[in-house]
Write a protein that holds these residues in place. Sequence first.
Motif, PDB file in Angstrom:
ATOM      1  N   ALA A  36     -55.463 -53.542 -21.072  1.00  0.00           N
ATOM      2  CA  ALA A  36     -55.190 -52.551 -20.134  1.00  0.00           C
ATOM      3  C   ALA A  36     -55.627 -51.350 -21.489  1.00  0.00           C
ATOM      4  N   HIS A  37     -55.948 -50.111 -20.582  1.00  0.00           N
ATOM      5  CA  HIS A  37     -56.288 -48.971 -21.288  1.00  0.00           C
ATOM      6  C   HIS A  37     -55.815 -47.701 -20.636  1.00  0.00           C
ATOM      7  N   ASP A  38     -55.545 -46.803 -21.289  1.00  0.00           N
ATOM      8  CA  ASP A  38     -55.011 -45.486 -20.716  1.00  0.00           C
ATOM      9  C   ASP A  38     -53.964 -45.455 -19.709  1.00  0.00           C
ATOM     10  N   GLN A  39     -53.062 -46.099 -20.480  1.00  0.00           N
ATOM     11  CA  GLN A  39     -51.583 -46.404 -19.721  1.00  0.00           C
ATOM     12  C   GLN A  39     -50.500 -46.101 -20.829  1.00  0.00           C
ATOM     13  N   GLY A  40     -49.313 -45.768 -20.303  1.00  0.00           N
ATOM     14  CA  GLY A  40     -48.324 -45.526 -21.167  1.00  0.00           C
ATOM     15  C   GLY A  40     -47.683 -46.578 -22.018  1.00  0.00           C
ATOM     16  N   LEU A  41     -46.917 -46.297 -23.102  1.00  0.00           N
ATOM     17  CA  LEU A  41     -46.232 -47.285 -23.795  1.00  0.00           C
ATOM     18  C   LEU A  41     -45.549 -48.279 -22.908  1.00  0.00           C
ATOM     19  N   SER A  42     -44.843 -47.868 -22.101  1.00  0.00           N
ATOM     20  CA  SER A  42     -44.076 -48.906 -21.302  1.00  0.00           C
ATOM     21  C   SER A  42     -44.752 -49.757 -20.482  1.00  0.00           C
ATOM     22  N   VAL A  43     -46.015 -49.192 -20.005  1.00  0.00           N
ATOM     23  CA  VAL A  43     -46.922 -50.323 -19.220  1.00  0.00           C
ATOM     24  C   VAL A  43     -47.268 -51.397 -20.383  1.00  0.00           C
ATOM     25  N   TYR A  44     -47.646 -50.912 -21.575  1.00  0.00           N
ATOM     26  CA  TYR A  44     -48.021 -51.989 -22.651  1.00  0.00           C
ATOM     27  C   TYR A  44     -46.887 -52.680 -22.826  1.00  0.00           C
ATOM     28  N   ASP A  45     -45.763 -52.319 -23.255  1.00  0.00           N
ATOM     29  CA  ASP A  45     -44.482 -53.303 -23.384  1.00  0.00           C
ATOM     30  C   ASP A  45     -44.285 -54.217 -22.360  1.00  0.00           C
ATOM     31  N   GLU A  46     -44.446 -54.047 -21.074  1.00  0.00           N
ATOM     32  CA  GLU A  46     -44.230 -54.722 -20.166  1.00  0.00           C
ATOM     33  C   GLU A  46     -45.139 -56.025 -20.110  1.00  0.00           C
ATOM     34  N   ILE A  47     -46.380 -55.461 -20.440  1.00  0.00           N
ATOM     35  CA  ILE A  47     -47.589 -56.444 -20.308  1.00  0.00           C
ATOM     36  C   ILE A  47     -47.283 -57.443 -21.530  1.00  0.00           C
ATOM     37  N   GLU A  48     -47.213 -56.932 -22.678  1.00  0.00           N
ATOM     38  CA  GLU A  48     -46.766 -57.320 -23.626  1.00  0.00           C
ATOM     39  C   GLU A  48     -45.846 -58.655 -23.992  1.00  0.00           C
ATOM     40  N   ALA A  49     -44.714 -58.012 -23.330  1.00  0.00           N
ATOM     41  CA  ALA A  49     -43.441 -58.992 -22.916  1.00  0.00           C
ATOM     42  C   ALA A  49     -43.858 -60.230 -22.006  1.00  0.00           C
TER      43      ALA A  49
END
Length: 179
Positions: free
Chosen positions: A131-144
């Motif tokens: 993913a790119h150009d997203q907020g930290l909450s999106v990155y956190d959700e994906i990583e989880a």
Amino acid sequence: MAEDAAGPPQVGETVLLVTVPEAEPLVGRWRQRYDASAAAGVPAHVTVLYPFLERARIDDGVLGDLETLLGAHRAFDVRFRSCARFPDVLYLAPVPDGPFRALTEAVTGRWPEAPPYGGRFAEVVPHLTIAHDQGLSVYDEIEADLTGRLPVTARVSSVRLLVRDGTQWHERAMFPLGR
């Protein structure tokens, strides 16, 4: 290849990349939502060189040079054990990453006029963008979601040349690595 790293791709642009089909079941749905290259027809991958030469410069001589140059590198196994981040990108980190760096260095050594990402970065870090150009909450959700499902293991045995037609990327050639 990150379309956010060198601006939007143009008609006739090319990229050299290693596809990682083993990662698709894990990252495919996230990439479709949050990685513009997925919507443009690019599978899960680690970029070797973007942008490469313009399509008009790719002739039989360039293809032959790529075949020889890339064929001199041995096929290798890679594992994606964890997620990592750039400020605007969530990605899977390949281990080892040295063989990817060696491929990039070999190609840029032959074609220095095509620096990785247009020369925007001092160091090239091999990665599989999720993913790119997203907020930290999106990155956190994906990583989880991904953390308990890693690692992904793959055999890297070829490099592919893709060309942009204006909206989609299409494979032009495939270059096997040495055995």
